[in-house]
Design a protein around this motif. Structure first.
Motif, short mmCIF file in Angstrom:
data_model
loop_
_atom_site.label_atom_id
_atom_site.label_comp_id
_atom_site.label_asym_id
_atom_site.label_seq_id
_atom_site.Cartn_x
_atom_site.Cartn_y
_atom_site.Cartn_z
N ASP A 229 25.55 -29.04 -9.64
CA ASP A 229 26.32 -30.24 -9.99
C ASP A 229 27.52 -30.41 -9.05
OD1 ASP A 229 24.70 -30.93 -12.12
OD2 ASP A 229 25.73 -29.50 -13.44
N ASP A 230 27.62 -29.50 -8.09
CA ASP A 230 28.74 -29.58 -7.14
C ASP A 230 28.65 -30.92 -6.38
OD1 ASP A 230 30.31 -29.35 -4.75
OD2 ASP A 230 30.36 -27.18 -5.06
N ALA A 231 29.65 -31.76 -6.56
CA ALA A 231 29.60 -33.13 -6.03
C ALA A 231 29.45 -33.17 -4.51
CB ALA A 231 30.86 -33.88 -6.45
N SER A 232 30.16 -32.25 -3.82
CA SER A 232 30.09 -32.30 -2.35
C SER A 232 28.68 -31.99 -1.86
CB SER A 232 31.10 -31.31 -1.74
OG SER A 232 30.84 -30.01 -2.20
N VAL A 233 27.99 -31.09 -2.57
CA VAL A 233 26.62 -30.73 -2.18
C VAL A 233 25.67 -31.87 -2.54
CG1 VAL A 233 24.75 -29.05 -2.42
CG2 VAL A 233 27.12 -28.29 -2.58
N THR A 234 25.79 -32.40 -3.72
CA THR A 234 24.85 -33.47 -4.15
C THR A 234 25.03 -34.72 -3.28
OG1 THR A 234 26.42 -34.10 -5.87
CG2 THR A 234 24.57 -32.70 -6.55
N ASP A 235 26.27 -35.01 -2.89
CA ASP A 235 26.48 -36.16 -1.98
C ASP A 235 25.70 -35.99 -0.69
OD1 ASP A 235 28.13 -37.32 -3.77
OD2 ASP A 235 30.01 -36.84 -2.73
N PHE A 236 25.68 -34.74 -0.18
CA PHE A 236 24.99 -34.46 1.08
C PHE A 236 23.47 -34.46 0.87
CE2 PHE A 236 23.03 -31.38 4.00
CZ PHE A 236 23.39 -31.94 5.22
N VAL A 237 23.04 -33.74 -0.16
CA VAL A 237 21.59 -33.57 -0.38
C VAL A 237 20.92 -34.90 -0.72
CG1 VAL A 237 19.87 -32.49 -1.90
CG2 VAL A 237 21.83 -31.17 -1.09
N TYR A 238 21.58 -35.70 -1.54
CA TYR A 238 20.95 -36.95 -2.00
C TYR A 238 21.40 -38.17 -1.20
CZ TYR A 238 19.57 -33.83 -5.70
OH TYR A 238 19.03 -32.77 -6.37
N SER A 239 21.79 -37.94 0.04
CA SER A 239 22.22 -39.08 0.85
C SER A 239 21.03 -39.92 1.32
CB SER A 239 23.03 -38.59 2.06
OG SER A 239 22.29 -37.64 2.77
N SER A 240 19.84 -39.35 1.38
CA SER A 240 18.69 -40.15 1.80
C SER A 240 18.03 -40.81 0.58
CB SER A 240 17.68 -39.29 2.55
OG SER A 240 16.85 -38.62 1.64
N ASN A 241 17.41 -41.97 0.82
CA ASN A 241 16.78 -42.72 -0.28
C ASN A 241 15.72 -41.89 -0.99
OD1 ASN A 241 18.30 -44.97 0.17
ND2 ASN A 241 16.81 -45.89 1.59
N LEU A 242 14.95 -41.14 -0.20
CA LEU A 242 13.87 -40.35 -0.78
C LEU A 242 14.41 -39.34 -1.79
CD1 LEU A 242 10.88 -39.45 -0.82
CD2 LEU A 242 11.46 -37.86 1.03
N PHE A 243 15.47 -38.63 -1.36
CA PHE A 243 16.01 -37.60 -2.25
C PHE A 243 16.77 -38.23 -3.43
CE2 PHE A 243 15.00 -34.97 1.38
CZ PHE A 243 14.46 -33.85 0.76
N GLN A 244 17.29 -39.45 -3.23
CA GLN A 244 17.93 -40.14 -4.37
C GLN A 244 16.90 -40.41 -5.46
OE1 GLN A 244 19.92 -43.62 -2.83
NE2 GLN A 244 21.43 -42.39 -1.76
N LYS A 245 15.70 -40.82 -5.02
CA LYS A 245 14.63 -41.08 -6.00
C LYS A 245 14.24 -39.79 -6.73
CE LYS A 245 12.83 -45.06 -3.57
NZ LYS A 245 11.93 -45.51 -2.52
N VAL A 246 14.21 -38.69 -5.93
CA VAL A 246 13.88 -37.39 -6.55
C VAL A 246 14.93 -37.05 -7.59
CG1 VAL A 246 13.65 -34.90 -6.09
CG2 VAL A 246 12.67 -36.55 -4.49
N ARG A 247 16.19 -37.29 -7.24
CA ARG A 247 17.30 -36.98 -8.15
C ARG A 247 17.19 -37.79 -9.44
NH1 ARG A 247 20.85 -33.09 -9.57
NH2 ARG A 247 22.98 -33.81 -9.84
N LYS A 248 16.90 -39.10 -9.28
CA LYS A 248 16.77 -39.95 -10.47
C LYS A 248 15.65 -39.45 -11.37
CE LYS A 248 18.64 -44.14 -8.44
NZ LYS A 248 18.28 -45.29 -7.63
N ALA A 249 14.55 -39.05 -10.73
CA ALA A 249 13.41 -38.54 -11.48
C ALA A 249 13.79 -37.25 -12.21
CB ALA A 249 12.24 -38.28 -10.53
N GLN A 250 14.60 -36.41 -11.51
CA GLN A 250 15.04 -35.15 -12.13
C GLN A 250 15.88 -35.44 -13.37
OE1 GLN A 250 17.23 -33.09 -9.10
NE2 GLN A 250 15.58 -31.62 -8.72
N LEU A 251 16.82 -36.39 -13.19
CA LEU A 251 17.72 -36.71 -14.30
C LEU A 251 16.99 -37.29 -15.49
CD1 LEU A 251 20.76 -38.14 -12.27
CD2 LEU A 251 20.62 -35.94 -13.43
#
Lengths: 254, 245
Positions: A229-251
């Motif tokens: 949940d570290d914001a600095s890491v999640t900002d970096f990891v989910y900066s691409s559209n693909l990984f944002q979709k993965v994140r939404k699916a995870q949530l």
């Protein structure tokens, strides 16, 4: 194993590395990730001894490398292999001569023995039959594989890779990633790899160090990085559209 | 301050060049390759320039000898002195600063840009010794180039003066031997050795410490030519003052 303790480095009064503590484990691919300007390349060059640290220590299997003289550092560097971002192949030499170069410089082997070893590593990186070509005659992906072959030909204890996938198509990038990981396990070496590429993190991120503004902001594994949940890491990891979709699916628990 | 920094950096580079040596068998091949690139590759242009410079000096001298009291053999005397003292060692070295110097700067600079120098360092190789020392050793054969230049310069003068009908062969040979001071040859070769060292190291410095990309490699080559020429001229003045005055 490489141990970094309280590493500081600055240029012209600006501090780039602000006290990094980290241990790179043997037999594993250790990734350093972070945004451009976070200090990754400076960190790598300090570890290699190309930059002298302002403060702190770097130990290679207990040897205090950062306090060594230039000559002692050069001696230890014969145990290192490095894959540069652009390959850094010697363009006046053939593929075979490039790969043979560390053997010619540091061993007393006969030419036949050196050739046998060169052919062995070229085969390992799937480049058999390309020994007589010049670097300019082969593709970027092949150049990277030649650079890997050159880095491992003298059986190093430590392998460093600076953005090995930059400029490569995803398929070739995966081949390079897998090759690095296989070589790490096969030869039980300490591999340190700098990357921006989240696909690499997914493929081979056994141990990950996330740098931000010259500090070690997070460390963990590829499994952990997608759960943090570290914001600095999640900002970096989910900066691409693909990984944002993965994140939404995870949530959503999908 | 920038100049002082550069001068200090240049001498530190030289210290590094004579530091940890590259393996002998590798070094031997590098030296032979450098002799081929730097010396053999320059012979053609040196021969061409020397012959015609000698010829022009002879014609210019002959055309300016209007006084019947001055012997015709002075054409050969003037050509010999000009070629041995200045045209062969100094003028050819300035030409070499453009040809060999630019080649050294751009080849080392390209290696810097493409991280090949970093690759050498990471392998534990003393990159200064590996890249620059063979060039210095190769340039020790540079006096042979200058000797050829002197011979062809005088041959050019002979051809132009005799075949052009300004003097006859006996007058030319007589003038060539007139008041010959062997120390002038010693002086010429002493400065040639110094020029050889400058031609190898000043361009190498500009290539080794360059920063940037392909455009900067071009800029470094130009800067290298300018500074190599400046250092050659200053050294020429200092050596002449020390040895001939």
């Amino acid at each position: 194993m490489i141990q970094v303790k309280n590493l500081h480095k600055g240029f012209n009064g600006q501090e780039i590395l602000k006290g990094i503590n980290y241990t790179f484990e043997r037999g594993k691919t250790n990734l350093i990730i972070g945004q451009s300007g976070s200090g990754k390349s400076v960190f790598l060059k300090c570890m290699l001894g190309l930059f002298k640290a302002d403060k702190g220590t770097i130990e290679y299997d207990g040897k205090p490398y950062s306090t060594f003289s230039d000559e002692e550092q050069r001696e230890l560097r014969t145990e290192m292999g490095m894959l540069f971002q652009g390959g850094a192949l010697f363009d006046s030499m053939t593929v075979e001569e490039n790969v043979m170069f560390p053997l010619r410089m540091f061993t007393k082997q006969k030419k036949s023995e050196m050739l046998a070893r060169v052919n062995e590593v070229l085969e390992r990186v799937n480049l058999e039959g390309n020994g007589n070509k010049m670097p300019s005659e082969i593709s970027g992906g092949m150049q990277k594989r030649v650079a890997i072959a050159r880095a491992i030909v003298n059986k190093p204890k430590y392998l460093f890779c600076d953005e090995p996938n930059s400029g490569l198509d995803p398929q070739t990038a995966t081949v390079i990633d897998n090759l690095i990981q296989e070589l790490t396990v096969e030869n039980d070496i300490t591999t340190v790899l700098i990357t921006h590429d989240m696909n690499s993190v997914l493929e081979i991120g056994e141990r990950i160090a996330f740098l931000k503004d010259g500090l070690l902001a997070w460390k963990g594994t590829k499994e952990e990085i997608f759960k943090t949940d570290d914001a600095s890491v999640t900002d970096f990891v989910y900066s691409s559209n693909l990984f944002q979709k993965v994140r939404k699916a995870q949530l959503k628990g999908l | 301050m920038t100049y002082l920094h550069s001068i200090g950096e240049y001498f530190l580079m030289l210290k590094g060049v004579f530091g940890r040596m590259t393996k002998g068998s590798v070094l031997k091949n590098l030296i032979l390759k450098e002799i081929d690139d730097l010396i053999m590759g320059s012979l053609g242009i040196v021969a061409f320039l020397s012959f015609f410079i000698g010829a022009v000096v002879a014609i210019q001298t002959a055309l300016n000898l209007n006084n019947p009291l001055i012997p015709k053999s002075l054409v050969a005397y003037a050509a010999r002195q000009s070629v041995i003292l200045e045209f062969a060692p100094t003028f050819i070295s300035i030409i070499m600063a453009g040809k060999v110097g630019s080649f050294i700067t751009s080849s080392i600079g390209s290696m810097r840009v493409t991280e090949q120098i970093d690759a050498l360092e990471v392998m534990g190789i003393n990159s200064k010794n590996y890249l620059i020392f063979p060039k210095i050793i190769a340039m020790l054969t540079y006096p042979f180039v200058i000797a050829i230049s002197m011979f062809l310069g005088i041959a050019g003068a002979y051809s132009a003066a005799v075949l052009g009908g300004f003097v006859n062969s006996d007058q030319f040979i007589s003038g060539l031997q007139d008041e010959f001071i062997p120390f002038h040859l010693t002086y010429a070769f002493i400065k040639t050795f110094l020029f050889a060292f400058i031609l190898a190291t000043v361009p190498a410095y500009h290539g080794y410490y360059m920063k940037g990309g392909a455009l900067e490699v071009g800029e470094a080559s130009t800067t290298s030519f300018v500074w190599t020429s400046v250092v050659l001229i200053i050294t020429n003045y200092a050596v002449t003052q020390l040895l001939l005055s």
